[in-house]
Design a protein around this motif. Structure first.
Motif, PDB file in Angstrom:
ATOM      1  N   ILE A 267       0.822  -1.054  -0.150  1.00 35.65           N
ATOM      2  CA  ILE A 267       0.120   0.063   0.032  1.00 35.65           C
ATOM      3  C   ILE A 267       0.951   1.209  -0.091  1.00 35.65           C
ATOM      4  N   SER A 268       0.280   2.329  -0.161  1.00 37.02           N
ATOM      5  CA  SER A 268       1.084   3.619  -0.437  1.00 37.02           C
ATOM      6  C   SER A 268       0.762   4.857   0.585  1.00 37.02           C
ATOM      7  N   SER A 269      -0.468   4.786   0.893  1.00 38.14           N
ATOM      8  CA  SER A 269      -0.939   5.873   1.659  1.00 38.14           C
ATOM      9  C   SER A 269      -1.015   5.669   3.277  1.00 38.14           C
ATOM     10  N   ASP A 270      -0.874   6.689   4.010  1.00 40.24           N
ATOM     11  CA  ASP A 270      -0.866   6.427   5.401  1.00 40.24           C
ATOM     12  C   ASP A 270      -2.421   6.097   5.874  1.00 40.24           C
ATOM     13  N   GLU A 271      -3.561   6.657   5.098  1.00 40.63           N
ATOM     14  CA  GLU A 271      -4.656   6.492   5.429  1.00 40.63           C
ATOM     15  C   GLU A 271      -5.100   4.617   5.297  1.00 40.63           C
ATOM     16  N   ASP A 272      -4.148   4.191   4.382  1.00 40.65           N
ATOM     17  CA  ASP A 272      -4.606   2.761   3.982  1.00 40.65           C
ATOM     18  C   ASP A 272      -3.852   1.949   5.274  1.00 40.65           C
ATOM     19  N   LEU A 273      -2.661   2.349   5.639  1.00 41.87           N
ATOM     20  CA  LEU A 273      -1.974   1.765   6.587  1.00 41.87           C
ATOM     21  C   LEU A 273      -2.729   1.883   8.013  1.00 41.87           C
ATOM     22  N   ASN A 274      -3.477   3.157   8.299  1.00 40.93           N
ATOM     23  CA  ASN A 274      -4.262   3.071   9.419  1.00 40.93           C
ATOM     24  C   ASN A 274      -5.485   2.103   9.201  1.00 40.93           C
ATOM     25  N   VAL A 275      -6.108   1.813   8.131  1.00 42.95           N
ATOM     26  CA  VAL A 275      -7.171   1.136   7.930  1.00 42.95           C
ATOM     27  C   VAL A 275      -6.679  -0.378   8.217  1.00 42.95           C
ATOM     28  N   ILE A 276      -5.757  -0.923   7.785  1.00 39.18           N
ATOM     29  CA  ILE A 276      -5.134  -2.092   7.837  1.00 39.18           C
ATOM     30  C   ILE A 276      -4.682  -2.492   9.480  1.00 39.18           C
ATOM     31  N   LEU A 277      -4.161  -1.346   9.945  1.00 39.17           N
ATOM     32  CA  LEU A 277      -3.908  -1.552  11.487  1.00 39.17           C
ATOM     33  C   LEU A 277      -4.981  -1.646  12.153  1.00 39.17           C
ATOM     34  N   ALA A 278      -6.083  -1.210  11.836  1.00 41.21           N
ATOM     35  CA  ALA A 278      -7.244  -1.018  12.670  1.00 41.21           C
ATOM     36  C   ALA A 278      -8.144  -2.739  12.543  1.00 41.21           C
ATOM     37  N   PHE A 279      -7.880  -2.984  11.365  1.00 41.18           N
ATOM     38  CA  PHE A 279      -8.466  -4.485  11.053  1.00 41.18           C
ATOM     39  C   PHE A 279      -7.455  -5.298  11.954  1.00 41.18           C
ATOM     40  N   ALA A 280      -6.147  -5.165  11.886  1.00 38.65           N
ATOM     41  CA  ALA A 280      -5.120  -6.033  12.719  1.00 38.65           C
ATOM     42  C   ALA A 280      -5.428  -5.814  14.162  1.00 38.65           C
ATOM     43  N   ASN A 281      -5.958  -4.698  14.500  1.00 40.20           N
ATOM     44  CA  ASN A 281      -6.040  -4.463  16.107  1.00 40.20           C
ATOM     45  C   ASN A 281      -7.574  -5.176  16.345  1.00 40.20           C
ATOM     46  N   ASN A 282      -8.332  -5.403  15.546  1.00 37.63           N
ATOM     47  CA  ASN A 282      -9.725  -6.086  15.644  1.00 37.63           C
ATOM     48  C   ASN A 282      -9.371  -7.616  15.900  1.00 37.63           C
ATOM     49  N   LEU A 283      -8.575  -8.038  15.202  1.00 38.43           N
ATOM     50  CA  LEU A 283      -7.934  -9.413  15.171  1.00 38.43           C
ATOM     51  C   LEU A 283      -7.290  -9.830  16.597  1.00 38.43           C
ATOM     52  N   LYS A 284      -6.181  -8.712  16.629  1.00 41.12           N
ATOM     53  CA  LYS A 284      -5.317  -8.769  17.878  1.00 41.12           C
ATOM     54  C   LYS A 284      -5.385  -7.781  18.530  1.00 41.12           C
ATOM     55  N   PRO A 285      -6.066  -7.763  19.812  1.00 44.60           N
ATOM     56  CA  PRO A 285      -6.577  -6.340  20.386  1.00 44.60           C
ATOM     57  C   PRO A 285      -5.252  -6.053  21.311  1.00 44.60           C
ATOM     58  N   ASP A 286      -4.323  -6.700  21.538  1.00 45.51           N
ATOM     59  CA  ASP A 286      -3.132  -6.190  22.203  1.00 45.51           C
ATOM     60  C   ASP A 286      -1.992  -5.784  20.993  1.00 45.51           C
ATOM     61  N   LEU A 287      -2.340  -5.895  19.898  1.00 47.05           N
ATOM     62  CA  LEU A 287      -1.307  -5.398  18.821  1.00 47.05           C
ATOM     63  C   LEU A 287      -0.367  -4.199  19.309  1.00 47.05           C
ATOM     64  N   PHE A 288      -0.779  -3.257  19.502  1.00 44.40           N
ATOM     65  CA  PHE A 288      -0.150  -1.833  19.806  1.00 44.40           C
ATOM     66  C   PHE A 288       0.675  -2.043  21.394  1.00 44.40           C
ATOM     67  N   ARG A 289       0.678  -2.950  21.998  1.00 43.93           N
ATOM     68  CA  ARG A 289       1.346  -2.999  23.366  1.00 43.93           C
ATOM     69  C   ARG A 289       2.709  -2.936  23.410  1.00 43.93           C
ATOM     70  N   ASN A 290       3.351  -3.542  22.502  1.00 44.51           N
ATOM     71  CA  ASN A 290       4.829  -3.628  22.575  1.00 44.51           C
ATOM     72  C   ASN A 290       5.146  -3.265  21.162  1.00 44.51           C
ATOM     73  N   LEU A 291       4.685  -2.331  20.514  1.00 43.00           N
ATOM     74  CA  LEU A 291       4.754  -1.817  19.059  1.00 43.00           C
ATOM     75  C   LEU A 291       5.010  -0.183  19.159  1.00 43.00           C
ATOM     76  N   ASN A 292       6.200   0.128  18.392  1.00 44.74           N
ATOM     77  CA  ASN A 292       6.594   1.707  18.225  1.00 44.74           C
ATOM     78  C   ASN A 292       7.006   1.851  16.742  1.00 44.74           C
ATOM     79  N   PHE A 293       6.292   2.881  16.418  1.00 44.02           N
ATOM     80  CA  PHE A 293       6.734   2.985  14.896  1.00 44.02           C
ATOM     81  C   PHE A 293       7.536   4.105  14.895  1.00 44.02           C
ATOM     82  N   SER A 294       8.077   4.295  13.468  1.00 46.03           N
ATOM     83  CA  SER A 294       9.026   5.183  13.091  1.00 46.03           C
ATOM     84  C   SER A 294       8.754   5.490  11.688  1.00 46.03           C
ATOM     85  N   ASN A 295       8.951   6.690  11.209  1.00 44.34           N
ATOM     86  CA  ASN A 295       8.868   6.940   9.997  1.00 44.34           C
ATOM     87  C   ASN A 295       9.807   6.410   8.834  1.00 44.34           C
TER      88      ASN A 295
END
Length: 527
Positions: free
Chosen positions: A499-527
């Protein structure tokens, strides 16, 4: 709904628990609440399990518990003893909340129990989205509000306390299928009230014979009844048809009742609803895990947009969504998709309380359909961090014996909302844009559009699974390290799922968070 009142003590049929019983009046049409009771009990080191307070719903005098052996003094004591005794030797961390469900067929009784400690007012695993304030001793916070080096407590044998929801066994299907009881949203409600109850229990002075903590629980249990009544009256499935979990056709929203088949839907900025507005609305709705409030001047417009966004939701999520109401006070942080009709929709963001936004485990989208604007809170890891900070400030205010109204003055909701603008094509979600463009090619007959949307949502879930697989592999590499958190480049994640846009990544991350509720617990993002 009338104000709650203390129950009268009758000489003819007195109960030793009458003096600690509060009746909460609900509408007579809400027969679902007849024979429904909340029970707060604690384990006293001297006398053992002890009943602290009882709340009974009364559907305009129809509560058959009064004068009925269904929930006698003996049975109340029995429930208090057997729920708490079963937890005495359970090894749990301080602040941990546990849930249990019991069925007692002999007395036609079902019990949903929430176990927690109130010996020290801390929280652990608050909310399904993250560990908020893990292992922080709030007594320390009280003594050292400005000292960041608070004492950390890793493990502590805690006092057991229990809040039980008790209802007849023959109403099990009604509660488990038609209300919040089978969802994480329901658990989220209990997590929030337990957090505030524990704070009130330690810092607020007693008022007469009833502590402010009990008063707080009374208002929360009353609010629980209001939530269920609102869901029964305005719930999407409840409003459309008689509720049936088995009949899928009854739970289907026709495309012709949405903006996805509207002749007025054009790209003109003067149109009632534009393509760009629908694109922003659908995208942000998915990014915030279906937590969306739609506000407008007419119920027809608001409800049509609710139908439009509901098309993109799993059916179990739609069961927690409501059509438009006309009272801001009936908006519920534990519902997902909901609407509000008001003469001044643009004022909602200034009226809404930040506390409302952060009682949720996911970000929130607010759509003003009359003015064609979309805004939302921060998402992903940033939302979790802001929510954690907000809860800390909320607890500090309570410890300082200040009212929550002061919290709303210091931290207005507007401070946490970001307005969505697709000034360039690079900002918008190309995945959702393509989905909506291809959707226009199909006719509405034979449910083709619904089937197409379901297939596209499945594709998004598959992309989310690929993302989760990659993240899990990176977490596995850190399994031998003390610090389990990982830092991942956003560009790298975008490349993995093509994918190429930030909004697309946000959509997929939201779907991933639905499947894995603790997705962001140990995750940090960088550019």
């Amino acid at each position: 709904m009338e104000e709650e009142k203390e129950s009268d003590i009758s000489l003819k049929n007195s109960s030793k628990f009458d003096s600690i019983t509060t009746e909460i009046i609900v509408d007579s049409e809400q027969e679902q609440f007849c024979d429904v009771t909340f029970l707060l009990s604690i384990f006293d080191n001297i006398v053992g399990p002890k009943i602290m307070h009882i709340w009974k719903y009364d559907a305009c005098g129809k509560n058959s518990l009064r004068g009925n052996s269904h929930l006698s003094d003996y049975l109340l004591k029995y429930i208090a003893i057997h729920t708490l005794n079963g937890e005495l030797y359970q090894d749990k961390l301080m602040g941990q909340i546990k849930y249990r469900i019991y069925f007692i067929k002999e007395v036609n009784c079902a019990i949903f129990s929430v176990f927690f400690d109130a010996q020290t007012a801390d929280i652990n695993d608050f909310g399904s989205s993250c560990n908020i304030m893990k292992n922080i001793d709030l007594k320390c916070l009280k003594d050292n509000l400005n000292n960041k080096n608070c004492k950390k407590i890793q493990n502590f044998q805690t006092q057991n306390n229990c809040l039980s929801l008790i209802f007849p066994l023959d109403k099990k299907d009604s509660f488990f299928n038609k209300t919040l009881l089978n969802t994480n949203v329901f658990l989220n409600f209990f997590e929030n009230i337990i957090l505030e109850f524990k704070v009130y229990a330690h810092i607020r002075p007693k008022i007469g014979k009833v502590s402010s903590a009990i008063e707080y629980l009374t208002s929360s249990i009353k609010h629980f009844g209001e939530m269920i009544q609102n869901l029964n009256r305005n719930g999407i499935f409840k409003t459309r048809t008689s509720f049936s979990v088995d009949n899928e056709n009854e739970n289907t929203i026709p495309i012709d009742e949405t903006f996805l088949n509207d002749a007025y839907l054009t790209s003109s900025t003067n149109s009632l609803i534009t393509n760009e507005f629908v694109l922003k609305s659908v995208t942000s709705h998915l990014i915030t895990n279906y937590n969306t409030i739609i506000v407008g001047k007419t119920s027809a417009l608001v409800n049509k947009m609710i139908n439009t966004l509901a098309i993109f939701m799993p059916k179990e999520k739609i069961r927690l969504s409501c059509y438009a109401i006309q009272d801001t006070g009936l908006l519920c942080p534990y519902f997902l998709l909901q609407g509000l009709v008001t003469e001044y929709p643009e004022k909602l963001t200034s009226i809404l309380e930040a506390d409302f936004l952060f009682k949720r485990n996911h970000p929130t989208t607010i759509i003003d359909i009359s003015n064609k604007t979309v805004c939302r809170t921060s998402t992903g890891k940033e939302f979790i961090q802001i929510k954690e900070q907000f809860i800390r400030e909320k607890i500090k205010i309570l410890y300082n014996n200040m009212s929550l109204s002061q919290l709303n003055v210091l931290y207005p909701a507007n401070k946490y909302l970001n307005w969505i603008s697709y000034s360039t094509n690079e900002n918008q979600s190309r995945l959702i844009e393509k989905l909506l463009q291809e959707l226009e090619l199909f006719d509405i007959e034979f449910g083709i559009k619904q089937s197409f949307i379901e297939k596209k949502l499945l594709d998004l879930n598959l992309m989310a699974l690929s993302l989760i697989e990659y993240i899990n592999s990176k977490l596995l590499e850190t399994s031998h390290k003390t610090n389990k958190s990982i830092k991942i480049s956003s560009k790298k994640l975008s490349q993995i799922i093509d994918i190429s846009s930030d909004e697309d990544l946000n959509v997929i991350l939201a779907f991933a968070n639905n499947l894995k509720p603790d997705l962001f617990r140990n995750l940090n993002f960088s550019n």
